[in-house]
Write an enzyme that holds these catalytic residues in place. Sequence first.
Site, PDB file in Angstrom:
ATOM      1  N   LYS A   1       8.227  -4.889   2.325  1.00 18.04           N
ATOM      2  CA  LYS A   1       8.211  -3.489   2.748  1.00 18.04           C
ATOM      3  C   LYS A   1       7.820  -3.361   4.218  1.00 18.04           C
ATOM      4  O   LYS A   1       6.859  -3.976   4.676  1.00 18.04           O
ATOM      5  CB  LYS A   1       7.218  -2.720   1.876  1.00 18.04           C
TER       6      LYS A   1
ATOM      7  N   TYR B   1       0.845  -1.190   0.000  1.00 21.18           N
ATOM      8  CA  TYR B   1       0.000   0.000   0.000  1.00 21.18           C
ATOM      9  C   TYR B   1       0.881   1.241   0.000  1.00 21.18           C
ATOM     10  O   TYR B   1       2.020   1.220   0.447  1.00 21.18           O
ATOM     11  CB  TYR B   1      -1.021   0.015   1.128  1.00 21.18           C
ATOM     12  N   CYS B   2       0.352   2.320  -0.566  1.00 19.81           N
ATOM     13  CA  CYS B   2       1.090   3.583  -0.730  1.00 19.81           C
ATOM     14  C   CYS B   2       2.478   3.344  -1.319  1.00 19.81           C
ATOM     15  O   CYS B   2       3.491   3.726  -0.737  1.00 19.81           O
ATOM     16  CB  CYS B   2       1.192   4.320   0.604  1.00 19.81           C
ATOM     17  N   PRO B   3       2.548   2.683  -2.500  1.00 16.17           N
ATOM     18  CA  PRO B   3       3.857   2.370  -3.075  1.00 16.17           C
ATOM     19  C   PRO B   3       4.580   3.625  -3.555  1.00 16.17           C
ATOM     20  O   PRO B   3       3.961   4.603  -3.973  1.00 16.17           O
ATOM     21  CB  PRO B   3       3.512   1.452  -4.253  1.00 16.17           C
TER      22      PRO B   3
END
Length: 281
Positions: free
Chosen positions: A162, A149-151
């Site tokens: 991550k 998420y939120c890459p």
Amino acid sequence: MEELSRQLLNQPKWRMIDQSSLGPLFEAEQSFAYDDTLCEAVGRNMSPATARSWVHHDTIVLGIQDARLPHVEEGIQYLQNQGYRVIIRNSGGLAVVLDEGVLNISLIFPDAEKGIDISRGYEAMWELIKLMLADYGKKIEAREISGSYCPGSYDLSIGGKKFAGISQRRLRNGAAVQIYLCISGSGSKRAQLIKEFYEAGLQGEETRFDYPSIIPDTMASLSELLGVQLTVNDMMMKLLVTLKSLSGRIFSSSLSIDEQLLFEKNLLRMMERNKKIRIGS
């Protein structure tokens, strides 16, 4: 670039504002108002370079693009049904999970006359985290982790998983470099939550903006990746020791009277921004 990043961390003195143990009543709107306030204070030379640490309980922070999901109300309602508060931040990026196992750090620098290169700000935060975690002997990479998420280009990962994401905000000659560090708990469970938010918010519709396709197993906490039970307090100690080693002086303080006045204005702005998403809360 590493040398330039280290120079940015080698401030003559660091001001420390630790808000990592304020508890569940400390709300995310306050955090973003604090960073805007400190950006302006540092940019106007009212304050030296500042590090701020903060933790929020059961909060989902959405980006501006998330608010444009075709069924955003249903997405927000889903998150609230899971017991999370939802806010929209005043900067870029996409949805992230904040809870008691996630430590956030903001580094606020004066954006000098020539300006701090954006990549230099990211590199400085990456360098700080590498120094904080040096004892574990793991390679910490900075590259986009697809499926998270939120890459972004400065996703921090170990072994392809991550555990942190970095963002920046520039305001009135100040630059705030912000990171969320998943310290404990399950990274994949956090990612599953965001995956289900996007499913509820999209409902299969095509959109101009390419929202991330979340693969939960691409994310993990530092405790999971290092095989050590770490706490926010553990990482706070590493942060303080590392900043102390980089600077001749580190001191703690609260907001000055002038900064408090700025904070109240910035907080009001954040509250106004978020009034319209108080669905079901």
